[in-house]
Design a protein around this motif. Structure first.
Motif, short mmCIF file in Angstrom:
data_model
loop_
_atom_site.label_atom_id
_atom_site.label_comp_id
_atom_site.label_asym_id
_atom_site.label_seq_id
_atom_site.Cartn_x
_atom_site.Cartn_y
_atom_site.Cartn_z
N CYS A 478 -37.20 -20.04 10.31
CA CYS A 478 -38.22 -19.30 11.03
C CYS A 478 -38.22 -19.70 12.51
N PRO A 479 -38.89 -18.94 13.40
CA PRO A 479 -38.92 -19.29 14.83
C PRO A 479 -39.40 -20.73 15.03
N PRO A 480 -38.94 -21.38 16.10
CA PRO A 480 -39.22 -22.82 16.27
C PRO A 480 -40.66 -23.11 16.64
N LEU A 481 -41.00 -24.39 16.52
CA LEU A 481 -42.33 -24.89 16.89
C LEU A 481 -42.51 -24.82 18.40
N THR A 482 -43.68 -24.31 18.83
CA THR A 482 -44.01 -24.27 20.27
C THR A 482 -45.44 -24.75 20.46
N GLN A 490 -45.62 -23.48 10.12
CA GLN A 490 -45.03 -23.99 8.88
C GLN A 490 -43.52 -23.87 8.99
N PRO A 491 -42.78 -24.96 8.70
CA PRO A 491 -41.32 -24.91 8.80
C PRO A 491 -40.71 -24.21 7.58
N LEU A 492 -40.58 -22.90 7.67
CA LEU A 492 -40.12 -22.10 6.53
C LEU A 492 -38.65 -21.72 6.71
N LEU A 493 -37.90 -21.89 5.63
CA LEU A 493 -36.49 -21.52 5.62
C LEU A 493 -36.30 -20.37 4.63
N ALA A 494 -35.73 -19.27 5.10
CA ALA A 494 -35.44 -18.13 4.23
C ALA A 494 -34.00 -18.24 3.74
N VAL A 495 -33.82 -18.14 2.43
CA VAL A 495 -32.50 -18.23 1.82
C VAL A 495 -32.22 -16.93 1.08
N GLY A 496 -31.28 -16.16 1.59
CA GLY A 496 -30.86 -14.94 0.91
C GLY A 496 -29.84 -15.27 -0.17
N THR A 497 -29.96 -14.65 -1.33
CA THR A 497 -29.13 -15.04 -2.48
C THR A 497 -28.23 -13.89 -2.94
N SER A 498 -27.35 -14.24 -3.87
CA SER A 498 -26.38 -13.25 -4.36
C SER A 498 -27.01 -12.21 -5.27
N ASN A 499 -28.20 -12.52 -5.82
CA ASN A 499 -28.84 -11.54 -6.72
C ASN A 499 -29.84 -10.64 -6.00
N GLY A 500 -29.92 -10.74 -4.68
CA GLY A 500 -30.79 -9.84 -3.91
C GLY A 500 -32.16 -10.37 -3.58
N SER A 501 -32.51 -11.55 -4.12
CA SER A 501 -33.82 -12.11 -3.81
C SER A 501 -33.74 -12.99 -2.56
N VAL A 502 -34.88 -13.21 -1.94
CA VAL A 502 -34.99 -14.12 -0.80
C VAL A 502 -35.96 -15.22 -1.18
N LEU A 503 -35.49 -16.46 -1.14
CA LEU A 503 -36.33 -17.61 -1.44
C LEU A 503 -36.78 -18.24 -0.14
N VAL A 504 -38.07 -18.49 -0.01
CA VAL A 504 -38.62 -19.09 1.20
C VAL A 504 -39.11 -20.49 0.84
N TYR A 505 -38.52 -21.52 1.46
CA TYR A 505 -38.86 -22.92 1.19
C TYR A 505 -39.64 -23.50 2.35
N ASN A 506 -40.64 -24.31 2.01
CA ASN A 506 -41.34 -25.10 3.02
C ASN A 506 -40.60 -26.42 3.14
N LEU A 507 -39.96 -26.68 4.27
CA LEU A 507 -39.10 -27.86 4.40
C LEU A 507 -39.88 -29.15 4.60
N THR A 508 -41.19 -29.09 4.82
CA THR A 508 -41.98 -30.32 4.86
C THR A 508 -42.01 -30.97 3.48
N SER A 509 -42.24 -30.14 2.45
CA SER A 509 -42.32 -30.65 1.08
C SER A 509 -41.04 -30.42 0.30
N GLY A 510 -40.20 -29.49 0.76
CA GLY A 510 -39.00 -29.13 0.01
C GLY A 510 -39.28 -28.22 -1.17
N LEU A 511 -40.53 -27.72 -1.29
CA LEU A 511 -40.90 -26.88 -2.43
C LEU A 511 -40.75 -25.41 -2.09
#
Length: 1138
Positions: A478-482, A490-511
């Protein structure tokens, strides 16, 4: 302003971590649930550490280069103290033969072991650990067992065998017994020792089928029915002769294991049956067979607290089977003496739901909690870990008789002793608090005891960890902290997958923050348009014409709303190659493979321009970070200020109104310039197939073509572009990087010799000119100011995975997606993703005292055991006189707060006695000797009791037993002389020297037991213990040394206290001296860890022996500390321990 920002920057600091996915087939057996309460699981070459209570991954260990095939937590059955603290130690073995012993808290490898290069077949820590807790036994293919020192990595010994070794099992009752499952049979070793390899090749036995045994060739007089018939069908004999090929039934044996609930019993697991062997009878005494239509077994785990089996089936169903012994009734005629045996029947008592098994989704292994034995974790090949918990439900009496087996009843004991009438307990604490000992059919009365309830067992799913799906992945942070978004970032990482879903992880907790089903095919790219929304695109498989279905979706994370950004467009057109959102998130460029690009307005979702057919083919594109938004804002603000000044206001009021109007306008500008229709001018550059650079300007609906820069002759076809500040970087398909300094109008080409530059991205943060570069064979970080490489990873050199996508997640951390199904957050140096567990920011607090410093962990144990403090039960460490730093107290309190309310309630129950509080699993050794005395039936038995009493210092009772020897017994004269010696022995110097000399001579000449007895008579138990250890008698040495000679002061004091409460220890002057010394030693230990209040309590309990220590403690109080409780208060306090 700076001081208010510091807390946010600290909180947003991300830990290095690994998000894992599907498992490798070689990870199938790599899972273990340790006594420390955590689960270790292999995932490709990584090891996950999972807290089952909160269903969190709290550590990932990364150092292996090959797939992990075995993991084993170190045992914890040794005495813990400041010199031997609690530790989270794990051994892992991989497919290349390497064993690593880990310090799990720090994430560091403690030592590495390598013998051969083939996968380790089996591995376990030695369970007899009082002498040494560092010994690790491993099976190195094809036929070696090696004993290693897991602390130093030293090989102690190595032994080879004739057959290939598949696995092994230690006898839980005798550490010198070991069974090896080989390719042809079983090898029993009875002389296993840490000091030397087994002397012989062991006793080889084979499993013969019934028809090859003469015992089963005779015709049966009466035809057995029911359970006996099923048993006879698969009854086997253990033979010393190798049977014929047709008769061997061990070929498909899946598992061999000793039963921890029964001495000299072993189970053999086959796909369709479990055989229970009695090793003394050398015969099968029980069988669990599956019907023809039933689901085959994969694995079985025998329990220790009850005679029960957890079984895993091929459909992922976990079943619990509880033993019911059957004996022939007195009226039943038994013609075959072999049938007159107690048969073990394991009734199915509970089962969980099965999983949906496919080609890629299969159950791998199940592990159970070794402490409670009522929780199970199922590991699935797709990376899921399903956490099942067994629950006991009270039911109406006799409701289960119709099912064909007797009911189960709740136990009458809790933690080793009978329950009081109003005592609190936790029925589901462990397996032995849920169900009592099973009744023997035909012998025991089926009626329950007073207070027992009939119970039914049910599995409940209490946690689920799910991993990433199969690669490939597409990453976007996601866009950086300012400074503007710091309050809600929130430090969110979007992960696009081979089955068409997008998983969004919070990298503070890793959940996992959200899982969104966005597309119907593989996600190719993601671009964020705000902190809470993103665009993602996917392309279907091309048809015969090379055309695809393009999906470009806009997703709002807050609501989950998802809509097609390009409307009805997308069917049967060339595939989208990339999407690029402008710096201010105003515009979007969509680049196609064989079609001119499209330019869209992100805010309105309208198409601004579809380029002409003669538009050049785009090979790389990037937006410029420069724009005119600030100058536009100034113009708008100046215009509005002029309008505000034209208002007719009094001169006196004008200045104050003017300042307020300006501030309001500035606030409105910052919050809603987009909604007011302000369109800033932005630029992007792209290259064509010839390497020519084009410059395009976009402002509102206007698109202008700018300057064109001819291709650089030193560069090949441009594959990617990155732009930040005055630096523009181009990467080509030949591995060249071209650094442009736009301000100085200079360019510099650097060949990396790494092949195709797949992707380049600048790090976030003002003035941060670091650049992340992705190649086919790895990645690099470059400093564009100095034009030099900072760090590098390469497949085959320092990593064994291939990188699929890259991005920055903070200004100093990168995130990499790899083909082993993992997403790694790494430091800029791109080393291991392991981290310190105690520095992690976890969503749910974890009960894990191993994270505490050794002093603090011992304090926590003493705090819980020695309740109540000052006549009150408390779960607040600050209520106790404890001299320690507030930071350490806070960590201890965090652990106390993470206990469940049920546990806290029981720990604060006045009816919980010391024995229960310590969770003792066996009584003090003196009580056991007395039980043996009651049941003695022969001279040999009486002699053994007398010998043990002499070792324990119970001389009067020992003399009585010695004088019971009859006159016609060959030992009559020796026993009479020994009785005279014991009664007349003195502790004078000469007599001690003489007896010690005689004792050492006897030991040297093979009379070990007699020499040890003499040493114990003159209070030389410590010397006796050392002799026993020297001669390999570790069991007897540990038994003799339990109380004091091994300096187990806390264990000694608590055992003695429990024995005194239950009246199982005789007291006299000598014994009281011993008790006083033990209590004083415990008091000193409590003082050493800062628990002064506990030290006063135990010093007071020691009587005369503790007066000196009490004086010392009171003197420290006189120097300004709180006053200690009086002896009466201490006695009252201790009396409440019950």
């Amino acid at each position: 302003m700076v001081s208010t920002m510091i807390p946010y920057t600290v909180n947003i600091k991300l830990a290095a971590r690994t998000l894992t996915g599907t498992l490798h087939l070689q990870n199938k057996t790599a899972v273990d649930w340790g006594w420390q309460g955590l689960i270790a699981q292999g995932c490709h070459s990584n090891i996950l550490i999972i807290d089952p209570k909160t269903a969190q991954t709290i550590q990932v260990l990364e150092r292996h280069k090959a797939s992990v095939v075995k993991v084993k937590w170190s045992r914890e059955n040794y005495h813990h103290g400041l010199s031997s603290p609690y530790s989270l130690r794990l051994a892992s073995a991989d497919a290349a033969g390497k064993i690593i012993v880990w310090d799990v808290v720090s994430g560091m490898a403690h030592c590495e072991i390598q013998e051969h290069t083939k996968p380790i077949q089996d591995m376990d820590w030695l369970w007899a650990q009082d002498a040494s807790r560092d010994l690790l036994l491993a099976v190195h293919p094809p036929n070696y067992i090696v004993l290693w020192n897991g602390d130093t990595g030293t090989k102690l010994w190595k032994k080879s065998y004739a057959e290939n070794i598949l696995s092994f099992s230690f006898d839980p009752f005798e550490p010198s017994n070991l069974a090896l499952l080989t390719s042809e049979g079983i090898v029993f070793i009875t002389d296993f020792s840490h000091s030397k390899p087994p002397g012989s090749g062991g006793k080889k036995v084979y499993i013969a089928s019934p028809h090859s045994s003469p015992a089963h060739s005779k015709p049966a007089v009466t035809q057995p029915t029911g359970a006996k018939k099923a048993l006879n069908k698969v009854k086997v004999l253990i033979t010393n002769e190798k049977p014929t090929a047709e008769a061997v039934t061990l070929n498909d044996c899946l598992q061999l294991s000793y039963l921890p609930s029964k001495r000299n019993h072993m189970l053999l697991l086959y796909p369709r049956e479990i055989l229970i062997l009695d090793l003394e009878l050398s015969q099968t005494v029980g069988v669990v067979a599956i019907e023809r239509s039933g689901v085959p077994f994969i694995q079985v785990i025998p329990c220790a607290q009850r005679d029960a089996l957890y079984c895993l089936h091929e459909n992922g169903c976990v079943t619990l089977r509880v033993c019911r012994s059957t004996t022939p009734s007195p009226n039943e005629t038994v013609n075959d003496p072999e049938q007159n045996l107690q048969e073990l029947v394991y009734d199915l008592r509970s089962q969980c739901d099965a999983i949906r098994v496919t080609k890629t989704v299969r159950p791998y292994r199940v592990v159970i909690c070794p402490v409670n034995e009522n929780s199970a974790a199922l590991v699935v090949s797709d990376g899921r870990v399903m956490l099942w918990e067994l629950k006991a439900h009270a039911s109406k009496p006799s409701s289960s008789l119709s099912s064909g087996w007797p009911p189960l009843y709740s136990p009458v004991n809790f933690c080793g002793t009978p329950l009081h009438q109003n005592q609190k307990c936790i029925p589901d604490l462990s397996l032995n608090t849920m169900i009592g000992h099973c009744l023997i059919s035909g012998v025991d009365s089926p009626r329950p005891l007073a207070g027992q309830q009939e119970v039914h067992l049910k599995f409940m799913l209490t946690g689920l960890l799910s991993g990433l799906p199969l690669p490939p992945f597409s990453l976007r942070m996601c866009p950086p902290l300012t400074t503007k978004n710091i309050n809600h970032y929130q430090p969110l990482l979007a992960v696009g997958t081979s089955n068409g879903s997008v998983l969004v992880y919070n990298l503070t907790s890793g959940l996992l923050h959200k899982e969104l089903s966005v597309h119907s095919c593989e996600v190719r790219g993601i671009e964020w348009v705000s902190l809470t929304s993103f665009l993602s695109f996917a392309t279907s498989v091309p048809n015969n014409l090379g055309l695809v279905r393009n999906e470009l979706q806009h997703v709002d994370l807050r609501t989950g709303r998802c809509f097609a950004f390009r409307g009805e467009r997308g069917n049967d057109e060339p595939a989208i190659e990339m999407i690029k959102v402008s710096h201010l998130k105003q515009y979007l460029v969509v680049v196609f493979r064989d079609k001119p690009l499209e330019l869209w307005d992100v805010r309105t979702g309208t198409l601004l321009r579809e380029m002409a057919k003669n538009f050049p083919t785009v090979t790389a594109l990037e937006w410029s970070p420069s724009h005119n938004l600030k100058s536009l804002k100034k113009k708008h603000l100046a215009a509005r200020e002029a309008m505000a000044r034209q208002t007719t206001l009094a001169d006196a009021e004008q200045s104050s109104v003017e300042s307020s109007v300006i501030s309001l306008l500035q606030d409105a500008e910052s919050k809603s310039e987009m909604s007011q229709g302000i369109s800033a001018r932005e630029h992007f550059v792209f290259t064509d197939t010839d390497g020519q650079v084009y410059h395009i300007t976009v402002e509102g609906n206007t698109v202008k073509d700018g300057a064109r820069i001819p291709p650089d002759g030193s560069m090949g076809s441009i594959a990617c572009i990155a732009w930040k500040g005055d630096t523009l970087v181009l990467g080509d398909v030949d591995g060249n990087l071209n650094f442009w300094d736009l301000k100085a109008r200079l360019s510099r080409a650097v060949p990396t010799h790494r092949g195709w530059v797949k992707k380049i991205r600048f790090a976030p943060g003002k003035g941060n000119q670091k650049l992340l570069v992705m190649y086919t064979d790895g990645a690099e970080v470059w400093d564009t100011k100095e034009v030099q490489m900072v760090s590098s990873i390469r497949v085959g050199r320092n990593v064994n995975y291939r990188i699929l996508d890259i991005d920055w997640c903070t200004s100093d951390k990168v995130v990499l997606a790899s083909d082993d199904g993992c997403v790694r957050v790494l430091e800029m140096a791109m080393k291991s993703a392991s981290y310190r567990m105690d520095e992690q920011d976890l969503t749910d607090s974890v009960w894990c005292p191993y994270l505490l410093l050794p002093r603090a962990a011992l304090t926590l144990k003493a705090f819980l055991i020695l309740q109540p403090w000052s006549n009150t039960f408390t779960m607040d460490i600050t209520h106790v006189d404890y001299e320690e730093k507030n930071e350490i107290k806070g960590l201890i309190q965090e652990q106390l707060n993470s206990l469940s309310n049920d546990i806290k309630s029981v720990l604060q129950d006045p009816n919980l006695n010391l024995l229960q509080r310590c969770l003792l699993v066996s009584r003090f050794q003196l009580e056991r000797v007395r039980l043996q005395e009651v049941k003695r039936s022969s001279y040999e038995h009486t002699k053994k009791c007398a010998d043990q009493l002499l070792l324990l210092g119970q001389t009067d009772r020992a003399v009585q037993l010695l004088l019971e020897t009859s006159a016609d017994n060959s030992s009559y004269y020796c026993d009479s002389l020994k009785a005279c010696l014991v009664t007349t022995i003195t502790s004078s110097g000469p007599s001690q020297s003489t007896i010690k000399l005689v004792a050492t001579n006897m030991i040297a000449n093979g009379k070990l037991a007699e020499g040890v007895q003499l040493l114990c008579l003159i209070d030389k138990a410590a010397d006796a213990c050392r002799y026993l250890q020297t001669y390999g008698e570790w069991n007897r040495a540990a038994w003799l040394a339990k109380l004091d000679s091994m300096r187990y002061f806390d264990r000694a004091a608590l055992f003695i206290e429990a024995c005194l409460k239950y009246g199982v220890m005789e007291t006299n002057d000598d014994i009281n001296k011993f008790i006083g010394a033990a209590f004083v030693d415990y008091a000193k230990m409590l003082r050493s860890i800062g628990l002064k209040q506990g030290a006063v309590l135990w010093a007071s309990r020691a009587g005369e022996a503790g007066k000196e220590l009490l004086d010392e403690l009171s003197q420290t109080e006189g120097m300004g500390l709180e006053s200690s409780p009086s002896e009466e208060e201490v006695d009252n306090s201790l009396g409440n321990i019950e």
